[in-house]
Design an enzyme around this catalytic site. Structure first.
Site, PDB file in Angstrom:
ATOM      1  N   ASP A 137      26.453 -64.145  43.577  1.00  0.00           N
ATOM      2  CA  ASP A 137      25.521 -65.228  43.222  1.00  0.00           C
ATOM      3  C   ASP A 137      26.237 -66.581  43.222  1.00  0.00           C
ATOM      4  O   ASP A 137      25.736 -67.562  43.796  1.00  0.00           O
ATOM      5  CB  ASP A 137      24.901 -64.981  41.836  1.00  0.00           C
ATOM      6  CG  ASP A 137      23.793 -63.929  41.866  1.00  0.00           C
ATOM      7  OD1 ASP A 137      23.279 -63.635  42.959  1.00  0.00           O
ATOM      8  OD2 ASP A 137      23.446 -63.404  40.791  1.00  0.00           O
ATOM      9  N   HIS A 152      24.586 -65.035  49.290  1.00  0.00           N
ATOM     10  CA  HIS A 152      24.870 -63.935  48.356  1.00  0.00           C
ATOM     11  C   HIS A 152      25.384 -62.709  49.128  1.00  0.00           C
ATOM     12  O   HIS A 152      26.414 -62.138  48.781  1.00  0.00           O
ATOM     13  CB  HIS A 152      23.585 -63.618  47.588  1.00  0.00           C
ATOM     14  CG  HIS A 152      23.651 -62.419  46.718  1.00  0.00           C
ATOM     15  ND1 HIS A 152      23.880 -62.486  45.365  1.00  0.00           N
ATOM     16  CD2 HIS A 152      23.517 -61.094  47.001  1.00  0.00           C
ATOM     17  CE1 HIS A 152      23.880 -61.269  44.856  1.00  0.00           C
ATOM     18  NE2 HIS A 152      23.664 -60.406  45.832  1.00  0.00           N
ATOM     19  N   GLU A 153      24.679 -62.320  50.164  1.00  0.00           N
ATOM     20  CA  GLU A 153      25.069 -61.102  50.899  1.00  0.00           C
ATOM     21  C   GLU A 153      26.401 -61.291  51.614  1.00  0.00           C
ATOM     22  O   GLU A 153      27.232 -60.383  51.630  1.00  0.00           O
ATOM     23  CB  GLU A 153      23.974 -60.686  51.900  1.00  0.00           C
ATOM     24  CG  GLU A 153      22.626 -60.320  51.280  1.00  0.00           C
ATOM     25  CD  GLU A 153      22.699 -59.217  50.237  1.00  0.00           C
ATOM     26  OE1 GLU A 153      23.663 -58.430  50.259  1.00  0.00           O
ATOM     27  OE2 GLU A 153      21.806 -59.150  49.374  1.00  0.00           O
ATOM     28  N   GLU A 202      27.890 -58.579  41.768  1.00  0.00           N
ATOM     29  CA  GLU A 202      26.663 -59.340  42.002  1.00  0.00           C
ATOM     30  C   GLU A 202      26.806 -60.782  41.518  1.00  0.00           C
ATOM     31  O   GLU A 202      26.298 -61.715  42.152  1.00  0.00           O
ATOM     32  CB  GLU A 202      25.470 -58.671  41.313  1.00  0.00           C
ATOM     33  CG  GLU A 202      25.109 -57.310  41.886  1.00  0.00           C
ATOM     34  CD  GLU A 202      24.669 -57.354  43.349  1.00  0.00           C
ATOM     35  OE1 GLU A 202      24.227 -58.430  43.808  1.00  0.00           O
ATOM     36  OE2 GLU A 202      24.798 -56.324  44.026  1.00  0.00           O
ATOM     37  N   HIS A 223      29.178 -60.814  49.295  1.00  0.00           N
ATOM     38  CA  HIS A 223      29.446 -59.416  48.935  1.00  0.00           C
ATOM     39  C   HIS A 223      30.601 -58.835  49.752  1.00  0.00           C
ATOM     40  O   HIS A 223      31.322 -57.953  49.281  1.00  0.00           O
ATOM     41  CB  HIS A 223      28.203 -58.550  49.156  1.00  0.00           C
ATOM     42  CG  HIS A 223      27.338 -58.442  47.939  1.00  0.00           C
ATOM     43  ND1 HIS A 223      27.849 -58.251  46.678  1.00  0.00           N
ATOM     44  CD2 HIS A 223      25.987 -58.485  47.791  1.00  0.00           C
ATOM     45  CE1 HIS A 223      26.849 -58.194  45.802  1.00  0.00           C
ATOM     46  NE2 HIS A 223      25.718 -58.341  46.456  1.00  0.00           N
TER      47      HIS A 223
END
Ligand SMILES: [Zn+2]
Length: 695
Positions: free
Chosen positions: A597, A532-533, A593, A536
């Site tokens: 995900d 996830h990060e 976000e 980003h």
């Protein structure tokens, strides 16, 4: 109970690395030898790291995977009365808080000794001293209120605003250091909109859902808080009207949350020389002088129009109205340091917003306050106890495997042209991902702490931090600093730094354990957090920054058009989901976000496949579940949680993250491997016949 014996299921070969690699097997030309080692025994699901009691096997995973993975958890969970939500994150937080409480109580009980422990102990002792705090009454904020009472014209009004900002109370706007978006090696000052008491401008400007109801309650709350602070009843009513009018005007001037996700809309390098041009009557020289940093020159404002607007507003209203608004801002900001009556009234507002039923016990507040004020002192015993041994190496190996999965993804993405692909690969190659667990060097806290007054300690900590932050402006970026303390149950990606940061507080069961079956670690911590990060860095916001952290368009036009189209697909998908009946998710607000995900699940899946082929010897049969099924289940259980309806509604209006149910079901519907793993027929909610795919 979740523990497996060490090295039974080594994470990504970390244990296996200790043993020599097996010799290559020569080609077999004669009859194959009879196997002498039996296959490893099957592993019960309960020993993998998955909690079978959290599941609801009566639910069809293809209809609602969140309910299948977490239905048992939701049914058996009663939200604690001092919370508005309860899930995996909160349960890890609770364990961390209980541990930190032990550290602080021990430190408070011992006199002298180690200076760091003494500081922690004194801070906690003063915070927990409720009789002392009651006795202090409003005295801690009296100097600021007296200062406000002396406002009589525009000049004295500006002078009071300067003094409040220097005390970390921010009416109208705030100031903080930031990396220059266009030159990420340098720190500049950022001036940004601030000064609203409700969570978002919509609460002042719209009436749908619970907005009007919350606003009406807030109006009464402002009056009750001002009365507690000593305002005479005759004045309270007029003060409340003034506060609502001024905050309403600020709300109108403020950028909305969707606009604020566009880095070009919140970055305007005006510098000191440009400030008088956008806010001509505000005394900017006196402002920076008052903060203690007269030399600050490099400045960005979020929105010049906002500053022009507040400059005009300062002249529009009467000094009396400003006295009311500033007094309210002081009371609202500093209430957390004051007596029980203030805490209870603040809680009443929070209860209205979130559905929380009870004020949390004092010790929890004090643990959080100590974490905020002295975080890296408090973190040291935490890390020693909770992130010991080779935890850091194992977590880093997991990070490495997910980054490698991203490389494979970038290499094979069909919608990217070569020019953009090279730039994306460069960005990934420059991604810093070694901040895992805790910082290599601990920072210091050079301010006085005593047992005499909690408010004095807390305000000293805040002033020290503000000065430490502003001292960075005009200097090169310090790449060693962490933006979260190690016990924090969270992680982040910073686009200007181009780095991901994973505190030890996040690297805990049920998200991660050295003893979990690898498919569980890869599904939960790997996909859920690390994947996830990393994604980003490439979501609709992060992708506007290059590998050096500079805001720069590195995309070809055609590839960007395809990226935007894929982003719109995600936005439309999530805009169709409901947080509570009648309140849908904001697809634009949550798109970064949601992209992260979906990307996280895909990267985790690629890392799972890499592990399966490289470490076949570690694979185990698990109670009839395939590794992929386990992987998706682990991802989903990372989000098991239950919320009050009010909290869900607030999330949908203000939070860029989708609620947990959609953080599970959204990505599952976009990853065809999920439908394959659980054999979902076409047309079921988890196999919609359409997938939105960005990364
Ligand atoms: Zn995120």
């Amino acid at each position: 109970m979740r523990r497996l014996s060490a090295c039974l299921v080594p994470l990504l070969g970390a244990c296996a690395a200790a043993a020599p690699a097996p010799a290559p097997v020569p080609p077999v030309t004669t009859a194959p030898p009879v196997a002498t080692t039996p296959p490893p025994p099957s592993l019960p699901l309960a020993q993998t790291g998955i909690d079978a009691t959290w599941m609801d096997p009566a639910v069809d995973p293809c209809q609602d995977f969140f309910a299948y993975a977490c239905g048992g958890f939701v049914k058996s969970t009663v939200i604690p009365s001092d919370r508005a939500t309860w899930g995996t994150t909160e349960s890890v937080q609770r364990k961390n808080e209980e541990f930190l409480r032990g550290v602080l109580e021990t430190a408070a009980a011992s006199a002298g000794g180690d200076p760091a422990l003494r500081k922690l102990g004194d801070y906690y002792a003063a915070c927990i001293d409720e009789p002392g705090i009651e006795k202090a009454g409003v005295a801690p904020i009296k100097p600021l209120l007296d200062r406000i009472a002396r406002i009589k014209d525009k000049r004295t009004l500006a002078a009071a605003i300067v003094e409040l900002h220097a005390s970390n109370v921010f009416p109208l706007f705030d100031v903080s250091p930031q990396q220059d978006f266009k030159d990420a090696t340098q720190m500049i000052a950022g001036l940004d909109q601030n000064g609203l008491g409700l969570p978002d401008r919509d609460y002042y400007l719209k009436d749908d859902g619970n907005l009007k109801d919350v606003r009406e309650f807030y109006t009464g709350h402002v009056g009750r808080m001002l009365a507690l602070a000593g305002m005479k009843p005759a004045e309270v009513k007029a003060a409340t009207v003034d506060v609502m009018r001024i905050e309403g005007a600020l709300a109108k001037l403020s950028q909305d949350k969707v606009t604020r996700r566009d880095p070009y809309k919140v970055y305007h390098r005006v510098d000191r020389g440009g400030l008088p041009g956008i806010a001509k009557t505000f005394p900017w020289d006196a402002y920076f002088e008052g903060l203690g940093f007269p030399g600050i020159q490099a400045i960005s404002v979020n929105d010049p129009a906002y500053f022009t607007g507040i400059d005009a507003l300062l002249g529009d209203d009467k000094p009396g109205a400003w006295r009311h608004y500033l007094a309210w801002t002081v009371v609202r900001t500093e209430a957390k340091f004051l007596s029980k009556a203030f805490l209870e009234e603040s809680f009443a507002m929070r209860a209205k917003l979130t559905g929380q039923k009870e004020l949390e016990p004092r010790w929890k507040k004090c643990v959080r306050s100590a974490d905020g004020a002295l975080g890296e002192l408090l973190a040291q015993p935490y890390v020693a106890a909770k992130f010991a041994g080779d935890s850091r190496e194992r977590a880093r190996a997991l990070v490495g495997s997910i980054a490698e999965a991203m490389r494979g993804d970038l290499e094979s993405l069909p919608w990217m042209d070569e020019m953009t692909r090279v730039a994306a690969m460069n960005k990934l190659a420059n991604l810093h991902h070694d901040k895992v667990g805790y910082p290599d060097k601990w920072r210091s806290y050079d301010f006085e702490v005593s047992r005499a007054s909690f408010a004095t300690n807390a305000m000293a900590a805040i002033r020290f931090e503000l000065r430490r932050q502003l001292a960075k402006v005009g200097k090169p970026v310090d790449r060693t600093e962490w933006g979260m303390t190690p016990p924090t149950v969270n992680a982040y990606y910073d686009p200007s730094m181009n780095e991901i940061v994973l505190p030890a507080g996040e690297l805990q069961p049920p998200f991660f354990s050295r003893d979990f079956y690898p498919a569980v670690n890869i599904g939960d911590e790997g996909a859920n957090t690390i994947g996830h990060e990393i994604t980003h860095g490439f979501d609709d916001e992060g992708s506007q920054f290059d590998g050096d952290g500079n805001l720069r368009d590195w995309w070809s036009k055609d590839t960007k058009a395809r990226f935007d189209e894929a982003t719109r697909c995600v936005q439309e998908q999530y805009s169709g989901y409901e947080a509570v009946p009648g309140v849908k998710l904001n697809g634009e607000l949550t798109s970064g976000e949601n992209i992260a995900d979906i990307g996280g699940v895909k990267l985790g899946l690629a890392a799972l496949r890499a592990w399966e082929s490289a470490h076949a010897e570690e694979r185990r049969a698990v109670d009839g579940f395939s590794d992929e099924q386990i992987f998706f289940l682990a991802y989903a259980q990372g989000w098991c949680s239950k919320e009050t309806p009010a909290f869900l509604e607030m999330l949908a209006r203000t939070n860029p993250h989708s609620p947990p149910r959609w953080r599970v079901n959204g990505p599952m519907a976009d990853v065809p491997a999920f439908a394959q793993a659980y054999q979902c027929k076409a047309g079921t909610p988890m196999n919609r016949g359409k997938v939105c795919s960005v990364w």
